[in-house]
Scaffold this active site. Structure first.
Site, mmCIF file in Angstrom:
data_model
loop_
_atom_site.group_PDB
_atom_site.id
_atom_site.type_symbol
_atom_site.label_atom_id
_atom_site.label_comp_id
_atom_site.label_asym_id
_atom_site.label_seq_id
_atom_site.Cartn_x
_atom_site.Cartn_y
_atom_site.Cartn_z
ATOM 1 N N ASP A 461 0.832 -1.205 0.000
ATOM 2 C CA ASP A 461 0.000 0.000 0.000
ATOM 3 C C ASP A 461 0.865 1.253 0.000
ATOM 4 O O ASP A 461 2.063 1.217 0.304
ATOM 5 C CB ASP A 461 -0.909 -0.009 1.235
ATOM 6 C CG ASP A 461 -2.246 0.666 0.985
ATOM 7 O OD1 ASP A 461 -2.350 1.451 0.023
ATOM 8 O OD2 ASP A 461 -3.183 0.421 1.759
ATOM 9 N N ASP A 531 -10.977 1.329 -2.828
ATOM 10 C CA ASP A 531 -11.444 1.056 -1.472
ATOM 11 C C ASP A 531 -12.964 1.027 -1.401
ATOM 12 O O ASP A 531 -13.524 0.573 -0.396
ATOM 13 C CB ASP A 531 -10.915 2.115 -0.503
ATOM 14 C CG ASP A 531 -9.452 1.897 -0.159
ATOM 15 O OD1 ASP A 531 -8.937 0.785 -0.381
ATOM 16 O OD2 ASP A 531 -8.812 2.843 0.334
#
Length: 721
Positions: A461, A531
């Site tokens: 990430d 997301d």
């Protein structure tokens, strides 16, 4: 005017007689350049494949006559691909063609065109990689200086492409966090349209480094389409200028803003590749071309099937503990899952990772959360016959961390300025231009893999933009190199990881879908699309991402019925039907299923395993766009041998007594018959199949009824003997 055209035509023809011709061809496209020793290198044509350049010269249709790599200085009126300042202050370039070289390869040929400044010791090499089996051409440039001091590179594009006259329509992808990859389309008017990203870390979070350009319209299955994407993970700029003759001039490369590069004697500067294609059959064929190319050449393990995974984030968030994690592992195993991925919240000794305010950089297991360590979870996965994966964010740190306490000079920062901090109020970006930081980040992965060699998957990430522009490592006169050196450093780290751990599966995540780029995907198996896991929203985002990226790379997860981002209540079948059009995964707590839901989820996972080769390795045909406002959206995948296909149909908006368009399918064998069965049904019963010829399905189509809110269907087509 007529006489002027005749004169220009004669001049062009005359120049072509004396210049050497270079015809570069893929299976269905051609690029024509000419060059004369110590003269100019010109680009004349890019389009449908030609066998004889005389067709281009004699027709004049679509013929171009432009420098292959425009420079600033002698001509100051047009946007240049390259601009410099020499040590004596001279701002002009005069690049002359020297020679061409063709290097043959197994899958592609590389052409090198050598240019040299007429006076100064600067050499430029234009590269074109021509693929033998796909209609893809890569274009990039390399610079080398052999004089005193340094030459300052002020503009350093990867590619220049002039396109023939037309009324051009541009399609590109735009978005933001939880709303990535939204398709936008506009007719280009005279002047310049510029796509730019200056995030520094995540170059797909806003605009993507890609465009599709339709000449006289932009359709899915018809018309001339030119498309390109920059294989670079950092800042970029794509400039499309329509001139007064309706010709389009495209220049693409690294964004030069605050990135002037000082090229020293003996050093070589290489730009990233601009990857381009052309089709006279619309953007659907362009997408399929990019998908095949990506699976073969631009994606780690691109031709290997992807496993079904459960990611812990929306199930646990930071509340990581042994009991709940082991319960998730066992529940997922019972569903037929294949990889469990432990997301954020597992690390930090001195500062336990209980929120996003601390611990990044301290990649040790939090003893208060996992007292038996990661090995206990890996053993739990082994007992459940699934593999283990883990989340890291190695390019970042928090001010509340042992790493920052020990190495405050490792973060990107400026002297005499306050720190601008990111997520959680105290996140900072590590300076990847620094070799010590590169060693540290490689060491994060290397240490995990050495201690726990059974780790099968890493979710990587990156949740912050590059702020506080300044490097404690780079010298004062090279601070403007930071945007570029950051991504050079990242690439070095990823190359080391891939060299040592070639079988490790890795996902590129950056605030969701902020790092979907062929500059980084050669080192990753897939990307996290967004997301936002809302199934309706994902239809739009996955449709956008599919313009350039294949389904096998697209992480698509089933999440909770009350979606955590949009708060929508969406039926489980619809959520699975959407996720099954990409790389299927889950982002939730399986223990929250009712017994009937658990049974359906297990059956859906089993069904996906049957159609997985078709979805992940097949050719995509987009039938009805969600942007078309027809209340439904539909797409299908077809195996290269046309033996099987999978059709997805989604209702986007429920209306009383609706009318549904006939679905005309694509990509099938017209003379073959196909048995069509509905699969993944709500009652878990596969419907009796009907047999219809491919020709009828593609000409006349089939009618699909969706008669309730959030209705969806999946059909499996198999060629009959």
């Amino acid at each position: 005017m007529k006489n002027l055209f005749i004169i220009l035509t004669l001049l062009l023809f005359t120049s072509s007689v004396y210049a050497e011709e270079f015809l570069l061809s893929t299976p269905r496209t051609s690029l024509l350049l000419t060059g004369e020793k110590d003269g100019q290198l010109y680009l004349h044509y890019f389009g449908r494949r030609v066998l004889d350049p005389s067709d281009i010269w004699n027709s004049g249709n679509g013929m171009l006559y432009r420098e292959a790599y425009p420079q600033f200085g002698l001509d100051c009126t047009l946007e240049p691909a390259m601009a410099v300042m020499y040590p004596d202050g001279n701002l002009s370039l005069d690049l002359r063609f020297q020679k061409a070289e063709n290097i043959k390869g197994n899958h592609s040929d590389e052409w090198k065109f050598y240019l040299k400044d007429a006076v100064y010791p600067l050499e430029v090499t234009l590269h074109y990689r021509i693929y033998h089996d796909e209609d893809i051409i890569e274009n990039w440039a390399g610079y080398q200086y052999s004089g005193k001091g340094f030459v300052e590179l002020r503009q350093f594009a990867s590619a220049y492409m002039p396109l023939p006259p037309g009324q051009y329509t541009m399609q590109h992808l735009h978005g933001s966090w939880a709303s990535e990859h939204q398709m936008e389309e506009e007719i280009l008017t005279h002047g310049s349209k510029i796509l730019v990203n200056r995030d520094g870390v995540r170059n797909a979070l806003t605009d993507h480094p890609s465009v599709m350009l339709g000449r006289n319209g932009l359709e899915e299955n018809t018309g001339d389409v030119y498309a390109g994407i920059l294989a670079w993970s950092g800042n970029y700029k794509i400039n499309c200028t329509l001139d007064n003759s309706h010709r389009l001039h495209l220049i693409a490369g690294i964004d030069n803003f605050q990135s002037e590069y000082k090229l020293s004697k003996g050093e070589t500067f290489v730009t990233p590749a601009w990857v381009m294609s052309y089709s006279n059959k619309g953007k659907g064929e362009i997408s399929r071309t990019f998908h095949r190319w990506a699976r073969k050449y631009a994606l780690a393990h691109g031709e290997q099937k992807r496993d079904i995974l459960l990611n812990s984030w929306e199930g646990l968030y930071f509340n990581v503990n042994m009991k709940d994690v082991c319960r998730m592992i066992n529940d997922f195993s019972g569903l037929g899952g294949e990889i469990f991925v432990l997301d954020d919240g597992w690390f930090g000794k001195k500062y336990s990772r209980d929120s996003d305010r601390s611990s990044l950089g301290d990649w040790e297991v939090s003893p208060g959360k996992l007292p038996d360590g990661l090995q206990a979870l890996i053993d739990s996965c082994k007992c459940a016959s699934i593999r283990f994966g883990i989340w890291i964010e190695p390019e970042m740190t928090n001010t509340i961390s042992e790493l920052y306490e020990q190495h405050p000079d490792w973060v990107i920062s400026q002297p005499n300025r306050p720190l601008k901090k990111g997520r959680g109020g105290n996140q900072l970006v590590l300076d990847l231009s620094n070799p010590k930081v590169q060693d540290f980040i490689f060491g994060v992965v290397d240490k995990l893999m050495t201690q726990y060699p059974e780790i099968a998957y890493i979710k990587w990430d990156a949740n912050m933009s590059l702020a506080n522009y300044g490097s404690n490592y780079l010298p004062a006169n090279k601070q403007s190199h930071l945007y570029i050196e950051y991504h050079r450093g990242l690439r070095k780290v990823l190359q080391r990881i891939r060299a040592k751990y070639p079988d490790l599966l890795m996902q590129a995540c950056a605030s969701g879908g902020g790092r979907i780029s062929y500059g980084i995907l050669p080192y990753f198996d897939e990307f996290w699309t967004s997301d936002d896991t809302d199934a309706i929203e994902r239809i739009y985002m996955q449709w956008g991402a599919s313009q350039f990226y294949p389904a096998i790379a697209m992480g698509s997860h089933v999440s909770a019925a009350r979606n955590h981002q949009t708060n929508k209540l969406i039926p489980l079948k619809f959520r699975f039907d959407v996720a099954m059009s990409g790389r299927l995964g889950m982002e939730m707590q399986p223990k929250d299923f009712t017994p009937d839901e658990y049974k359906f989820a297990a059956q859906a996972i089993s069904t996906y395993k049957q159609i997985r080769p078709v979805v992940q390795l097949g050719d995509l045909y987009r039938l009805i766009s969600p942007y078309a406002q027809k209340n439904i959206s539909s797409l299908m995948y077809v195996t290269p041998d046309k033996e099987e296909a999978v059709l997805f149909v989604y209702q986007l908006k429920h209306r009383f007594n609706p009318s549904f368009p006939i679905l005309t399918l694509q990509g099938l064998s017209p003379d073959a018959s196909y048995e069509i069965c509905e699969i993944n049904t709500a009652d878990l019963k596969e419907q009796a199949g009907k047999t219809i010829t491919g020709g009828f399905l593609m000409d006349q189509g089939i009618e699909v009824w969706l008669d309730k809110e959030y209705d969806s269907k999946i059909y499996h087509l198999k060629k009959t003997k």
